[in-house]
Design a protein around this motif. Structure first.
Motif, short mmCIF file in Angstrom:
data_model
loop_
_atom_site.label_atom_id
_atom_site.label_comp_id
_atom_site.label_asym_id
_atom_site.label_seq_id
_atom_site.Cartn_x
_atom_site.Cartn_y
_atom_site.Cartn_z
N SER A 69 0.63 -1.28 0.03
CA SER A 69 -0.10 -0.11 -0.12
C SER A 69 0.82 1.27 0.12
N GLU A 71 1.57 2.64 2.65
CA GLU A 71 1.23 3.32 3.83
C GLU A 71 1.64 3.08 5.14
N PRO A 135 -2.53 8.27 8.89
CA PRO A 135 -1.85 8.01 7.76
C PRO A 135 -2.82 8.34 6.40
N GLY A 136 -1.90 9.27 5.49
CA GLY A 136 -2.69 9.66 4.25
C GLY A 136 -3.68 10.83 4.61
#
Length: 407
Positions: A69, A71, A135-136
């Protein structure tokens, strides 16, 4: 991560992506301390450990998922004592594990940090493990990395530093202080850089790993007991130096496991080492001779070292304490002296005495009671609440809580 630094540097140098899972929080009877790490490369090869086998399989899969991913993820593994055995844990407890994908050349902080760790250069590796949005999310702080040395910083929290300038400056200042003390732990700050409660809103949680040279053990007195203390000091991870003013006794042949053997008067050698000792340094005074002991202890008990112990009978200790008072030491300074050195284990042999000394050093450093574990029902690990400098706890601060595996 220091234990697997050579492999990480090899992967990094070859341009191979990998994910690093790091223990960033523990409570209860968790098997590993903060900083324990497992890394998995793009081919599925794994190095290191986060739990001594307890939850390795699940963390391995998290690393593979993070590689896919791109991430980072903060995960919690928590089990009661009753349920632990059923899921493969040797004991109950909670582990917070932060998994971060690493792409060589993509993050200056990580690139520099890995290089410093592998080279043995003192560095504090700071990673944002939780914050607003996760995250993100907005701001993109989670996963950001800084490599902080005594005189420099690599990496950035954000591509737009003006938005997090105060926060980044505060993190660098605190990380550098933790590096100087050799501390690893959590740091919880508001977006304005001020310390915050870990469970408050709008906070950023960083995990700071300090990579510094091994702590020092200075063993004064080249006697038979010293050889056993040297061996157990090396086993505990210390850089061990033996010092004695008598060249016939202070030889590398007699102490092959010591990192250094120095022929000098103990107090004079200590004076020459002031720039190399810190709060992790331990001094074991085994000379048992007033002409060596008194000048040495007069200096040692006024230094910010972690432990000072001196060998001798109780009568010797009383005489030694009286001489030190005459030399001007205060009662508070004398109270720092562990004498007679070691715990009461009924030790007789040099090896048994070394175990006694090592047990006292560990108990003093970790806050142990020195009682048998079977004599109480309290926590096994006494130092967990002190693993961080600015708010260290079991959960993540700001943004979503870590995902949890629980029985």
């Amino acid at each position: 991560m220091q234990d697997i630094a050579e492999q990480l540097r090899a992967w990094h140098a070859s341009g191979r992506s990998f994910a690093v899972a790091t223990v960033v929080g523990v409570s209860g009877s968790a098997p590993r301390d903060p900083g324990a790490a497992l890394a998995v490369d793009a081919d599925g090869e794994a190095v290191g450990s986060v739990s001594g086998g307890c939850v390795e399989g699940a963390v391995y899969e998290l690393c593979r998922a993070a590689l896919a991913s791109g991430e980072p993820v903060l995960e919690r593994f928590g089990y009661s004592d009753e349920d632990a055995f059923a899921v493969g844990l040797t004991c109950g407890g909670v582990l917070d594990v932060f998994v971060q994908p690493v792409v060589p050349g993509a993050d200056a902080g990580l690139d520099t940090g890995i290089a410093h760790i592998a080279a043995g250069t003192p560095v504090a590796l700071v990673r944002v493990i939780a914050g607003p949005g996760g995250p993100g999310g907005p701001g993109g702080l989670v996963g950001a990395t800084l490599a902080v040395t005594a005189d420099g910083v690599a990496g950035a929290l954000s591509p737009t530093p003006s938005t997090v300038g105060a926060l980044e400056r505060a993190i660098v200042v605190r990380a550098r202080a933790m590096l100087e003390a050799g501390r690893t732990g959590r740091l919880v700050l508001g977006l304005d850089g001020r310390p915050c409660d870990e469970h408050g809103r709008g906070t950023v949680t960083c995990f700071v790993e300090s990579y510094v040279p091994a702590p020092r053990m200075l063993v004064f007195g080249a006697i038979d007991f010293a050889a056993a203390v040297v061996r157990i000091g090396k086993f505990l991870g210390y850089h061990v130096t033996v010092c004695d003013a008598r060249p016939v006794f202070a030889t590398a042949r007699r102490f092959p496991e010591a990192d250094e053997v120095v022929v000098d008067w103990p107090h004079r050698y200590l004076d020459s080492q002031l720039g190399r000792i810190d709060g992790r340094t331990v001094l074991c005074v085994l000379t048992h001779d007033a002409k060596f002991d008194i000048p040495l202890l007069e200096r040692a008990l006024r230094l910010p070292v972690g432990y000072v112990g001196a060998m001798g009978s109780r009568r010797t200790h009383r005489d030694r304490a009286a001489r030190l008072r005459e030399a001007g030491l205060t009662e508070a300074e004398l109270a720092r002296l562990r004498s007679p050195i070691g715990l009461d284990l009924g030790s007789r042999t040099p090896e048994e005495t070394a175990v006694s000394v090592a047990a006292e050093i560990v108990a003093h450093r970790r806050g142990g009671s020195c009682l048998p574990l079977s004599a109480s029902d309290g926590p096994i690990h006494h130092d967990l609440s002190r693993t961080g400098t600015e708010g260290d706890g079991g959960g993540a601060a700001g943004g979503p809580a870590p995902r949890t595996h629980a029985a």
